[in-house]
Design a protein around this motif. Structure first.
Motif, PDB file in Angstrom:
ATOM      1  N   ILE A 149      45.280 -19.235   9.288  1.00 32.98           N
ATOM      2  CA  ILE A 149      46.665 -19.405   9.756  1.00 32.98           C
ATOM      3  C   ILE A 149      47.270 -18.019   9.948  1.00 32.98           C
ATOM      4  N   LEU A 150      47.578 -17.687  11.187  1.00 31.21           N
ATOM      5  CA  LEU A 150      47.985 -16.315  11.499  1.00 31.21           C
ATOM      6  C   LEU A 150      49.419 -15.983  11.076  1.00 31.21           C
ATOM      7  N   ASP A 151      50.194 -16.986  10.688  1.00 34.94           N
ATOM      8  CA  ASP A 151      51.517 -16.674  10.143  1.00 34.94           C
ATOM      9  C   ASP A 151      51.557 -16.933   8.635  1.00 34.94           C
ATOM     10  N   ASP A 152      50.385 -16.893   8.027  1.00 35.00           N
ATOM     11  CA  ASP A 152      50.298 -17.032   6.572  1.00 35.00           C
ATOM     12  C   ASP A 152      49.406 -15.900   6.069  1.00 35.00           C
ATOM     13  N   LEU A 153      49.968 -14.709   6.052  1.00 38.01           N
ATOM     14  CA  LEU A 153      49.173 -13.518   5.774  1.00 38.01           C
ATOM     15  C   LEU A 153      49.459 -12.957   4.375  1.00 38.01           C
ATOM     16  N   HIS A 154      48.437 -12.357   3.825  1.00 31.03           N
ATOM     17  CA  HIS A 154      48.534 -11.750   2.502  1.00 31.03           C
ATOM     18  C   HIS A 154      47.960 -10.342   2.566  1.00 31.03           C
ATOM     19  N   GLN A 155      48.123  -9.606   1.486  1.00 32.77           N
ATOM     20  CA  GLN A 155      47.587  -8.256   1.443  1.00 32.77           C
ATOM     21  C   GLN A 155      46.873  -8.030   0.116  1.00 32.77           C
ATOM     22  N   HIS A 156      45.865  -7.181   0.172  1.00 29.59           N
ATOM     23  CA  HIS A 156      45.096  -6.847  -1.025  1.00 29.59           C
ATOM     24  C   HIS A 156      44.801  -5.345  -0.965  1.00 29.59           C
ATOM     25  N   PRO A 157      45.200  -4.589  -1.980  1.00 28.63           N
ATOM     26  CA  PRO A 157      44.936  -3.137  -1.948  1.00 28.63           C
ATOM     27  C   PRO A 157      43.450  -2.853  -1.752  1.00 28.63           C
ATOM     28  N   LEU A 158      43.171  -1.910  -0.863  1.00 29.09           N
ATOM     29  CA  LEU A 158      41.781  -1.605  -0.508  1.00 29.09           C
ATOM     30  C   LEU A 158      40.957  -1.178  -1.724  1.00 29.09           C
ATOM     31  N   SER A 159      41.541  -0.302  -2.543  1.00 28.59           N
ATOM     32  CA  SER A 159      40.777   0.213  -3.696  1.00 28.59           C
ATOM     33  C   SER A 159      40.438  -0.917  -4.660  1.00 28.59           C
ATOM     34  N   ASP A 160      41.377  -1.811  -4.879  1.00 28.24           N
ATOM     35  CA  ASP A 160      41.128  -2.923  -5.794  1.00 28.24           C
ATOM     36  C   ASP A 160      40.076  -3.873  -5.223  1.00 28.24           C
ATOM     37  N   PHE A 161      40.150  -4.079  -3.914  1.00 28.68           N
ATOM     38  CA  PHE A 161      39.172  -4.980  -3.298  1.00 28.68           C
ATOM     39  C   PHE A 161      37.765  -4.426  -3.456  1.00 28.68           C
ATOM     40  N   HIS A 162      37.619  -3.131  -3.230  1.00 23.22           N
ATOM     41  CA  HIS A 162      36.285  -2.543  -3.340  1.00 23.22           C
ATOM     42  C   HIS A 162      35.786  -2.533  -4.783  1.00 23.22           C
ATOM     43  N   ALA A 163      36.716  -2.497  -5.730  1.00 24.35           N
ATOM     44  CA  ALA A 163      36.314  -2.481  -7.135  1.00 24.35           C
ATOM     45  C   ALA A 163      36.054  -3.889  -7.670  1.00 24.35           C
ATOM     46  N   SER A 164      36.413  -4.890  -6.888  1.00 16.88           N
ATOM     47  CA  SER A 164      36.308  -6.273  -7.360  1.00 16.88           C
ATOM     48  C   SER A 164      35.004  -6.909  -6.906  1.00 16.88           C
ATOM     49  N   GLU A 165      34.694  -8.028  -7.524  1.00 13.35           N
ATOM     50  CA  GLU A 165      33.533  -8.805  -7.088  1.00 13.35           C
ATOM     51  C   GLU A 165      33.861  -9.441  -5.737  1.00 13.35           C
ATOM     52  N   LYS A 166      32.998  -9.241  -4.786  1.00  4.62           N
ATOM     53  CA  LYS A 166      33.274  -9.728  -3.433  1.00  4.62           C
ATOM     54  C   LYS A 166      31.974 -10.002  -2.704  1.00  4.62           C
ATOM     55  N   ALA A 167      32.077 -10.709  -1.603  1.00  5.49           N
ATOM     56  CA  ALA A 167      30.883 -10.996  -0.797  1.00  5.49           C
ATOM     57  C   ALA A 167      31.302 -11.206   0.648  1.00  5.49           C
ATOM     58  N   LYS A 168      30.562 -10.613   1.548  1.00  2.57           N
ATOM     59  CA  LYS A 168      30.864 -10.817   2.966  1.00  2.57           C
ATOM     60  C   LYS A 168      30.333 -12.175   3.415  1.00  2.57           C
ATOM     61  N   LEU A 169      31.168 -12.875   4.144  1.00  2.00           N
ATOM     62  CA  LEU A 169      30.763 -14.188   4.642  1.00  2.00           C
ATOM     63  C   LEU A 169      30.227 -14.107   6.068  1.00  2.00           C
ATOM     64  N   PHE A 170      30.927 -13.331   6.906  1.00  2.00           N
ATOM     65  CA  PHE A 170      30.504 -13.241   8.303  1.00  2.00           C
ATOM     66  C   PHE A 170      31.125 -12.043   8.997  1.00  2.00           C
ATOM     67  N   THR A 171      30.500 -11.654  10.101  1.00  2.00           N
ATOM     68  CA  THR A 171      31.071 -10.700  11.050  1.00  2.00           C
ATOM     69  C   THR A 171      31.133 -11.395  12.397  1.00  2.00           C
TER      70      THR A 171
END
Lengths: 206, 113
Positions: A149-171
């Motif tokens: 939903i393009l009018d339901d946007l959030h933000q996540h600090p880049l440094s925190d995202f890189h330090a967190s557990e994450k996984a790429k789903l797609f490009t």
């Protein structure tokens, strides 16, 4: 005249594509809205790019402050969130949480919509015809048919995202990425509406 | 051709050539925003190659040095194909109806996962 139009359009195709990839893009354009390949497989698996889907973002509920780990679609442009680019401060990754189409259909029916009406809404979304929704087809074993939903946007600090557990789903593949940018452009700029912003009619220049 | 000038864009709605120009402008916007990430092969780290701000970049056909394909009889098909993308993505865009939008937005938090 036709040749001139052709050249006009050709100018705006990306120069960074080699002739083979330009041909592939043009072939994909011709087949639209049928898209053979929506996702790029086995490429950029660790890079954070605009249009990516990632698991590991944190959404915050504005109304009560609740936090939830979610999957999301990256709207930020790739350069602004590339850790290789030096910058002052910590940028935010702008993302739209991903929503499964099947769950959306379910809540429509729970709210009293008929099966036919819900299916009709979903079909419109699949054709990318809803201004505020970017549709994402199924990626087997990775992603159920989803939407952002393009009018339901959030933000996540880049440094925190890189330090967190994450996984790429797609490009997104090249043409899907084009579609994404076109939808962003239409949703956020509406430059095709041609709304003049003058307090009065401009004086004719002689 | 200064395709991104407001005059060009604002005047584009009234004629067929203008619509094609608008397609081009949209594609151009799409192609410069990601600063040239080519999604079919590995490339070095991407960095901004364009200067944004008040000074407009001077894009010309020579700047792009495009390879010409589908010349001659293929032109009409290509233009039609490009136009159809714009046609569907811009002209046919609609908003969700108020009721559906209300249902969706009232349950967004539940739908995140």
């Amino acid at each position: 005249m036709e040749g001139v139009l052709f050249e006009d359009i050709r100018v705006f195709l990306p120069r960074y594509l080699n002739p083979e990839h330009q041909d592939k893009l043009l072939e994909a354009v011709r087949q639209f809205p049928n898209i053979k390949q929506f996702y790029l497989l086995n490429k950029y698996e660790d890079e954070l790019l605009q249009g990516d889907g990632w698991r590991g973002f944190v959404a915050i509920n504005f109304h009560n402050g609740d936090r939830k780990k979610v999957s999301g679609l990256v709207l930020s442009n790739s350069c602004d969130i590339d850790v290789k680019n030096p910058r002052d401060g910590d940028p935010n990754i702008i993302f739209a949480p991903l929503i499964r189409v099947s769950r959306f259909k379910q809540i429509l029916i729970e709210a009293g919509k008929s099966e036919a009406a819900a299916t009709d809404k979903i079909d419109t979304i699949r054709r990318q015809c809803i201004t505020s929704i970017f549709y994402l087809p199924e990626l087997p074993h990775v992603l159920e048919e989803s939407m952002a939903i393009l009018d339901d946007l959030h933000q996540h600090p880049l440094s925190d995202f890189h330090a967190s557990e994450k996984a790429k789903l797609f490009t997104l593949d090249q043409f899907a990425f084009y579609l994404f940018l076109l939808k962003l452009s239409i949703h956020f700029t509406r430059f095709n509406e041609a709304l003049p912003r003058y307090s009065e009619q401009p004086t004719a220049v002689t | 051709m200064n395709i991104l000038s407001p005059t060009t864009i604002l005047s584009s709605a009234g004629n067929t050539r203008g619509l094609y120009t608008l397609v081009g402008a949209t594609l151009m916007a799409a192609s410069i925003i990601p600063s040239g990430i080519e999604r079919a092969a590995q490339i070095p780290a991407h960095k901004s190659q364009l200067t944004f701000g008040h000074k407009k970049p001077a894009f010309t056909a020579d700047t792009f040095q495009l390879t010409k394909v589908d010349q001659g009889s293929g032109n009409a098909e290509l233009i039609e194909a490009l136009y159809s993308v714009y046609d569907i993505l811009a002209k046919r865009q609609t908003d969700l109806d108020i009721e559906t939008r209300g249902i969706l937005h009232s349950r967004l938090w539940d739908l995140y996962e």
